[in-house]
Scaffold this motif. Structure first.
Motif, PDB file in Angstrom:
ATOM      1  N   ILE A   1       4.019  -2.301   5.574  1.00  0.00           N
ATOM      2  CA  ILE A   1       3.722  -1.168   4.716  1.00  0.00           C
ATOM      3  C   ILE A   1       4.662  -0.048   5.127  1.00  0.00           C
ATOM      4  N   ALA A   2       4.935   0.833   4.180  1.00  0.00           N
ATOM      5  CA  ALA A   2       5.802   1.976   4.436  1.00  0.00           C
ATOM      6  C   ALA A   2       4.961   3.251   4.403  1.00  0.00           C
ATOM      7  N   GLN A   3       5.531   4.302   4.921  1.00  0.00           N
ATOM      8  CA  GLN A   3       4.828   5.584   4.899  1.00  0.00           C
ATOM      9  C   GLN A   3       4.441   5.954   3.469  1.00  0.00           C
ATOM     10  N   GLN A   4       5.287   5.630   2.518  1.00  0.00           N
ATOM     11  CA  GLN A   4       4.999   5.934   1.113  1.00  0.00           C
ATOM     12  C   GLN A   4       3.733   5.216   0.642  1.00  0.00           C
ATOM     13  N   ASN A   5       3.490   3.998   1.150  1.00  0.00           N
ATOM     14  CA  ASN A   5       2.253   3.291   0.799  1.00  0.00           C
ATOM     15  C   ASN A   5       1.040   4.123   1.194  1.00  0.00           C
ATOM     16  N   LEU A   6       1.078   4.674   2.389  1.00  0.00           N
ATOM     17  CA  LEU A   6      -0.057   5.453   2.884  1.00  0.00           C
ATOM     18  C   LEU A   6      -0.278   6.702   2.035  1.00  0.00           C
ATOM     19  N   VAL A   7       0.810   7.350   1.633  1.00  0.00           N
ATOM     20  CA  VAL A   7       0.711   8.536   0.778  1.00  0.00           C
ATOM     21  C   VAL A   7       0.078   8.156  -0.557  1.00  0.00           C
ATOM     22  N   GLU A   8       0.535   7.060  -1.155  1.00  0.00           N
ATOM     23  CA  GLU A   8       0.023   6.635  -2.459  1.00  0.00           C
ATOM     24  C   GLU A   8      -1.436   6.207  -2.384  1.00  0.00           C
ATOM     25  N   VAL A   9      -1.794   5.465  -1.351  1.00  0.00           N
ATOM     26  CA  VAL A   9      -3.185   5.027  -1.199  1.00  0.00           C
ATOM     27  C   VAL A   9      -4.088   6.242  -0.986  1.00  0.00           C
ATOM     28  N   TRP A  10      -3.654   7.172  -0.160  1.00  0.00           N
ATOM     29  CA  TRP A  10      -4.434   8.391   0.084  1.00  0.00           C
ATOM     30  C   TRP A  10      -4.639   9.172  -1.217  1.00  0.00           C
ATOM     31  N   ALA A  11      -3.578   9.311  -2.006  1.00  0.00           N
ATOM     32  CA  ALA A  11      -3.662  10.066  -3.255  1.00  0.00           C
ATOM     33  C   ALA A  11      -4.670   9.428  -4.215  1.00  0.00           C
ATOM     34  N   VAL A  12      -4.625   8.123  -4.354  1.00  0.00           N
ATOM     35  CA  VAL A  12      -5.551   7.426  -5.258  1.00  0.00           C
ATOM     36  C   VAL A  12      -6.968   7.441  -4.697  1.00  0.00           C
ATOM     37  N   ALA A  13      -7.096   7.206  -3.402  1.00  0.00           N
ATOM     38  CA  ALA A  13      -8.422   7.139  -2.786  1.00  0.00           C
ATOM     39  C   ALA A  13      -9.175   8.456  -2.926  1.00  0.00           C
ATOM     40  N   THR A  14      -8.476   9.574  -2.780  1.00  0.00           N
ATOM     41  CA  THR A  14      -9.158  10.875  -2.788  1.00  0.00           C
ATOM     42  C   THR A  14      -9.179  11.541  -4.168  1.00  0.00           C
ATOM     43  N   ARG A  15      -8.511  10.944  -5.134  1.00  0.00           N
ATOM     44  CA  ARG A  15      -8.522  11.493  -6.503  1.00  0.00           C
ATOM     45  C   ARG A  15      -9.887  11.204  -7.129  1.00  0.00           C
ATOM     46  N   PRO A  16     -10.420  12.144  -7.921  1.00  0.00           N
ATOM     47  CA  PRO A  16     -11.710  11.910  -8.591  1.00  0.00           C
ATOM     48  C   PRO A  16     -11.674  10.677  -9.496  1.00  0.00           C
TER      49      PRO A  16
END
Length: 67
Positions: free
Chosen positions: A38-53
Motif C-alpha cells: 500500500i502507498a501513503q496515498q491509499n491511506l489518505v483515500e481510505v481515511w477520506a472515504v471512511a470519515t465522509r458522511p
C-alpha cells in the motif's frame, strides 16, 4: 502489487456485495507468492472515504473508528 484503495475500503464493509471478493483477493494473493503493498496515498483515500458522511458516499465512521 499495489492494493487499490477501493479494495481496502470494501474490506471495511462486510455487507457490501464486493466485500467477499476483495477480502478473498487480499488473503489469497500472498498465498500465491504475490507481495502486496500500500502507498501513503491509499491511506489518505481510505481515511477520506471512511470519515465522509454516508449521505456523501462515505462510510460515516468517526475519527476514532477510522483510526
Amino acid at each position: 502489487m499495489l492494493v487499490d484503495s477501493s479494495a481496502i475500503i470494501r474490506t471495511l464493509q462486510p455487507n457490501h456485495p464486493l466485500y467477499t471478493a476483495a477480502d478473498a483477493a487480499i488473503r489469497q494473493l500472498p498465498k500465491q507468492k504475490r507481495e502486496l503493498h500500500i502507498a501513503q496515498q491509499n491511506l489518505v483515500e481510505v481515511w477520506a472515504v471512511a470519515t465522509r458522511p454516508i449521505e456523501n458516499n462515505g462510510l460515516g465512521m468517526t475519527i476514532e473508528e477510522a483510526a
